[in-house]
Design a protein around this motif. Sequence first.
Motif, PDB file in Angstrom:
ATOM      1  N   ALA A 193      40.148  36.437  -7.771  1.00 53.62           N
ATOM      2  CA  ALA A 193      38.991  35.681  -8.041  1.00 53.62           C
ATOM      3  C   ALA A 193      38.696  36.263  -7.292  1.00 53.62           C
ATOM      4  CB  ALA A 193      38.855  34.677  -8.889  1.00 53.62           C
ATOM      5  N   GLY A 194      36.766  36.076  -7.356  1.00 53.39           N
ATOM      6  CA  GLY A 194      36.305  36.753  -6.339  1.00 53.39           C
ATOM      7  C   GLY A 194      36.222  37.980  -5.181  1.00 53.39           C
ATOM      8  N   ASP A 195      36.818  38.601  -5.527  1.00 54.15           N
ATOM      9  CA  ASP A 195      37.053  39.804  -5.163  1.00 54.15           C
ATOM     10  C   ASP A 195      35.717  40.777  -5.572  1.00 54.15           C
ATOM     11  OD1 ASP A 195      39.678  39.199  -3.667  1.00 54.15           O
ATOM     12  OD2 ASP A 195      41.067  40.462  -4.821  1.00 54.15           O
ATOM     13  N   SER A 196      35.960  41.945  -5.197  1.00 55.87           N
ATOM     14  CA  SER A 196      35.002  42.898  -4.975  1.00 55.87           C
ATOM     15  C   SER A 196      36.295  44.308  -5.126  1.00 55.87           C
ATOM     16  CB  SER A 196      34.059  43.225  -4.160  1.00 55.87           C
ATOM     17  OG  SER A 196      33.772  42.240  -3.877  1.00 55.87           O
ATOM     18  N   VAL A 197      35.899  45.145  -6.455  1.00 55.96           N
ATOM     19  CA  VAL A 197      35.977  46.752  -6.813  1.00 55.96           C
ATOM     20  C   VAL A 197      35.566  47.534  -7.301  1.00 55.96           C
ATOM     21  CG1 VAL A 197      38.312  45.043  -8.082  1.00 55.96           C
ATOM     22  CG2 VAL A 197      35.799  45.560  -9.597  1.00 55.96           C
TER      23      VAL A 197
END
Length: 112
Positions: free
Chosen positions: A54-58
């Motif tokens: 959670a909170g990552d960028s993709v």
Amino acid sequence: MADFPACPQCGLENVYADGALWICPDCGHEWSSVAEAAEGGVVVRDSNGNVLSAGDSVVVIKDLKVKGSSIPLKQGTVIRNIRLVEDDPEHIEGNSDKIKGLVLKTIFLRKA
């Protein structure tokens, strides 16, 4: 001495910790024990096998049609601050700059 886990890919016990990641120098596999423990064993992975949290960028790797919108999601679009869908390792939730409230399959994403 601390009890180190065996590598989930090759099974060898020659691993070391690097911050929040465990690294196996024999096969080069990296994994996060924090993500697996927080998820209760459910690990969400992108199309390349990287662990998502959670909170990552993709980044979207393929042009996608969005149901309910006339605007397609183009390849290379960044989805920031993702949320994991509980008990479903194949989907994430997030927002793009133009489209809000997206639910995307992880096979069309790679970690940014």
